[in-house]
Structure formats: structure tokens, C-alpha cells
Write a protein that holds these residues in place. Structure first.
Motif, short mmCIF file in Angstrom:
data_model
loop_
_atom_site.label_atom_id
_atom_site.label_comp_id
_atom_site.label_asym_id
_atom_site.label_seq_id
_atom_site.Cartn_x
_atom_site.Cartn_y
_atom_site.Cartn_z
N THR A 1 34.68 23.39 50.84
CA THR A 1 34.06 24.02 52.00
C THR A 1 34.05 23.04 53.16
O THR A 1 33.81 21.85 52.98
CB THR A 1 32.58 24.41 51.74
OG1 THR A 1 31.88 23.26 51.29
CG2 THR A 1 32.45 25.50 50.70
N SER B 1 34.78 26.00 60.38
CA SER B 1 34.19 26.19 59.06
C SER B 1 35.11 27.06 58.24
O SER B 1 35.63 28.05 58.74
CB SER B 1 32.83 26.90 59.17
OG SER B 1 31.94 26.15 59.94
N ARG C 1 32.14 22.72 56.90
CA ARG C 1 31.09 23.32 57.71
C ARG C 1 31.01 22.65 59.06
O ARG C 1 30.76 21.45 59.14
CB ARG C 1 29.72 23.17 57.01
CG ARG C 1 29.48 24.13 55.87
CD ARG C 1 29.24 25.56 56.38
NE ARG C 1 29.39 26.54 55.28
CZ ARG C 1 30.54 27.06 54.87
NH1 ARG C 1 31.66 26.75 55.46
NH2 ARG C 1 30.58 27.91 53.87
#
Ligand code: ATP
Ligand code: MG
Lengths: 225, 174
Positions: free
Chosen positions: A7, A25, A9
Motif C-alpha cells: 500500500t 495512494s 498512502r
């Protein structure tokens, strides 16, 4: 709900005064092929390098299987790149002085595997990619298409969890591009690896399960398949 | 798609009766739009009238008569001409897509949004066509490629237009 493999962000990264990422993101799910699309200079390669732990963002966080990647030491990050990630770049993926088979065996050798075993596995991959005939040619002496297939073999040989491919077919004609994608995606599906794919060719993006579009360093549109 | 020339071309490969011809056409070219039987017979009638095909036999194994058609020398000449003559460069791009972008521009709407929506739509279609290629016969693959490359051309034009707009917008706002 599956936990994402990777991930990012709210990533921000500037080179000098010019921002390359401005709030990007994205999630990469296990086993998915994700295409990063967007105009030239929009930040695709920069985002890919942040996801792979090659670049560290100025701000924001990158997690790999739940743990922060951006705050690891350089040494741990390069260790992770070796064990868990595979890379195919448009140019310069290979060490020009080494033969094809040595290039492909390299990740295994660095991972502590014996020479003989590493070379045998490297040869198997070269065969699967239909470039066993150039196994003993130096990378610098191969055609672009051959080199690209050798690079794909090298990216796959150690069974990485994530493969990062930046314009992997950029230097190839459409038929060779298709062959490389069939092999790359086929092998990744077999191994359950995820692929982060940067491309500007729609036919290549069509191999992905999902695409995200980057514009001016941020995600413009995320479209779920 | 020129149905008469395609049927004529199939008959050049081998003589066939009408139903056989329809099956061959559908298998190679008619995945999305199979021929209607009436269309086959009407086309054969016209090709026969023009002297491009002749009846080369009739068999009546049990069922109804089955008339076999074969291409004539004039038919081959006509095919030679068809093959040697390039098609007029028609716009494959759906006219509505073109209209939408032009109108988005003219009305000051966000053309990038039109592009994003269209890209997503095209990629969904391209993804399923790409998946269908897996393990398909060569002529099916060729047909799928034909569709894929045309969809890609639409997208390239859209991306190109969007990039041009961006640049234009930046120049105007300087
Ligand atoms: N090492 C660097 N030093 C300085 N600027 C950089 C560096 N790498 C990238 N940039 C800048 O960051 C921005 C994003 O670059 P990036 O390479 O991520 O774009 P991209 O989307 O991959 O483009 P392309 O499709 O042309 O490969 C660009 O403006 C670029 O000039
Ligand atoms: Mg790039």
C-alpha cells in the motif's frame, strides 16, 4: 477482505523544486496485475520505485505486507528487494558483461544458492522464455527482444511475491511484446505473484486486472475491473 | 465487412453448399454477427447472376437438395481485384466518441474526464478480448487482434487529444 500486498498512502516526493509525486495512494492486492497508466512525466516510474523501496518518499508511507517499507534501513530494503521482488525495466535490467544464464542465475546466487543449482534453474527459465539459444551470449550482445525475455526470466527465477515491470515491452514489436506479456503474466499467475506494470500501450494494459491512472503525481482515476 | 467478397473468397478455398458456407463464414468472421441464412442464399444468387460462381453439383442424401457452389474464373479475377485494391481509410472510431470529445471541448467540459471514462470502458472490452485469445485457434486470435488493435487506436487518439489539450490549456493560461 484480502489484505493488500503493498500500500502507498499519500506519497509526496520532489526532485529539487519540482514535485514528482503529490499525494499518490494505491493498493496492490496479492496475485493481481495492476497497470499504472498516465502521460509521460506524470510520476509512474517514481511511484513504482517508491513501491519497490528503491526510492524513499519525502512524505507518506509505503507498507509491504503490513510493515513500513519506507522506514527500513537501506540494507534491509535491498535485502527485501532481493528476496521478495523481481524487476523488469525498459532498458538496463541486465548486467551487460554477464551471459544470459549468469544474469538469470544472479538473484539465486545472491540468495545463497549453489552455482550449479542456480544455473540449472536459470536455464529452465530461459527455455520457458524461448531464449535458451542465447544462454551463453553476453547480455550486451543480444537483441532488445532477447534481452527483454532474459530480463523477464531473471525477474521470475526466484519466485518473487511482487514483480515490478516498467515498460517491459517498450522496446519490442507487438508480437514479441505479446509473447513477453503472456509469459510474464502466465508465470506470475502460476506463482501467485503480483505485478505492478507501467505501460503506455493499451493492449499491454489489457493484460492487467485493474488499472490506475496517474496525472501530475497523483491518482486521477482508479478503475476496478 | 464485404460479405460477397468474403463468401467468394471462402468458395475459392473450396466449393461448398450454402449451409456449409454460412458455417465457415460464422466460424471465421461472424462471431459477433453471424450471417442469416437468407443473406447467404441471396448473395449466392447475385454472385451466380454476375457469373462469379456456378452450381457445381447437387446431392440429395436423404434430406433436401444441397446445391454446391464453386468460384468461376471471373470470380477469381474479381477476387484478385479485391485483394489488390486497398480499402478506403474509413474511420473505425465510433463517430459518437469523436462527437463527444469535440463537444466536450466546445462546451468547456473536462475532456480528461471523458477520456478517463472512455479508457476504462475500452480497457474492460480489451481485457476480455485479451482473455479470449488464451488458447484460441489462430484465426480466432487474428480476429480478436483485429478488434484489439482498433480499440487501441481509439484510445491512442483519445490520449493524444487529451495530451494536446493539456498542453493547449497550459499555453493559454501562461
Ligand atoms: N532522478 C530524477 N531527478 C530529477 N527529476 C526526476 C528524476 N526522476 C524523475 N524526475 C522528474 O519527476 C517527474 C516524474 O518522472 P517519472 O519518471 O516518474 O515519470 P513517468 O510517468 O515515469 O514518465 P515516462 O512515461 O516518461 O517514463 C518528471 O517531471 C521527471 O522529470
Ligand atoms: Mg517512466
Amino acid at each position: 477482505m484480502t489484505e493488500p500486498m503493498l500500500t502507498a498512502r499519500d506519497l509526496h516526493l520532489s526532485f529539487g523544486a519540482s514535485p514528482a509525486l503529490a499525494g499518490a495512494s494505491v493498493d496492490v492486492l496479492p496475485g493481481e496485475v495492476l497497470a499504472l497508466l498516465g502521460p509521460s512525466g506524470s510520476g509512474k516510474s517514481t511511484l513504482l520505485h517508491c513501491l519497490a523501496g528503491i526510492l524513499v518518499p519525502d512524505r507518506g508511507e509505503v507498507r509491504y505486507r503490513g510493515s513500513r517499507l519506507d522506514s527500513l534501513s537501506d540494507e534491509l530494503r535491498s535485502g527485501l528487494r532481493r528476496t521478495d521482488f523481481g524487476f523488469v525495466f525498459q532498458f538496463g535490467s541486465l548486467v551487460p558483461e554477464l551471459s544470459a544464464v549468469d544474469n538469470v542465475a544472479l538473484p539465486l546466487r545472491l540468495g545463497g544458492h549453489r552455482r550449479r543449482e542456480s544455473e540449472a534453474r536459470a536455464l529452465e527459465w530461459l527455455e520457458r522464455l524461448e531464449v535458451a539459444d542465447v544462454a551463453h551470449k553476453r547480455a550486451g550482445e543480444m537483441s532488445g527482444g532477447q534481452g527483454q525475455r532474459v530480463a523477464v526470466a531473471r525477474a521470475l527465477v526466484s519466485g518473487p511475491r511482487v514483480i515490478f515491470a516498467d515498460e517491459p515491452t517498450g522496446a519490442l514489436d507487438s508480437l514479441n511484446g505479446e509473447l513477453v506479456m503472456d509469459l510474464l503474466v502466465g508465470a506470475a499467475r502460476e506463482q501467485g505473484s503480483s505485478i505492478v506494470l507501467v505501460t503506455h500501450e493499451p493492449r499491454i494494459a489489457a493484460y492487467a486486472d485493474r488499472e490506475v491512472v496517474i496525472r501530475d503525481g497523483a491518482l486521477a482515476a482508479a478503475v476496478v475491473a | 465487412m464485404s460479405v460477397p467478397h468474403t463468401l467468394l473468397g471462402l468458395l475459392e478455398v473450396q466449393p461448398r453448399h450454402g449451409y456449409d458456407l454460412k458455417r465457415a463464414y460464422d466460424a471465421h468472421f461472424g462471431h459477433d454477427r453471424p450471417l442469416k441464412p437468407g443473406q447467404v442464399y441471396a448473395t449466392l444468387g447475385r454472385l451466380e447472376r454476375d457469373g462469379f460462381v456456378v452450381v457445381s453439383g447437387t446431392d440429395r442424401e436423404g434430406g433436401p437438395d444441397r446445391t454446391t457452389y464453386a468460384v468461376t474464373a471471373d470470380g477469381v479475377t474479381d477476387l484478385d481485384h479485391w485483394f489488390s485494391e486497398p480499402e478506403g481509410p474509413s474511420a473505425y472510431l465510433q463517430p459518437v466518441l469523436f462527437a463527444k470529445v469535440v463537444l466536450a471541448l466546445q462546451s468547456g467540459r473536462d475532456a480528461a474526464q471523458v477520456l478517463d471514462a472512455q479508457r476504462a470502458e475500452h480497457l474492460v472490452a480489451m481485457r476480455s478480448l485479451t482473455a479470449l485469445k488464451h488458447g484460441a485457434d489462430l484465426d480466432r486470435v487474428l480476429g480478436l487482434d483485429f478488434a484489439l488493435f482498433h480499440l487501441e487506436a481509439d484510445l491512442r487518439w483519445l490520449e493524444h487529444t487529451a495530451a494536446r489539450l493539456d498542453r493547449l490549456g497550459k499555453e493559454l493560461s501562461r
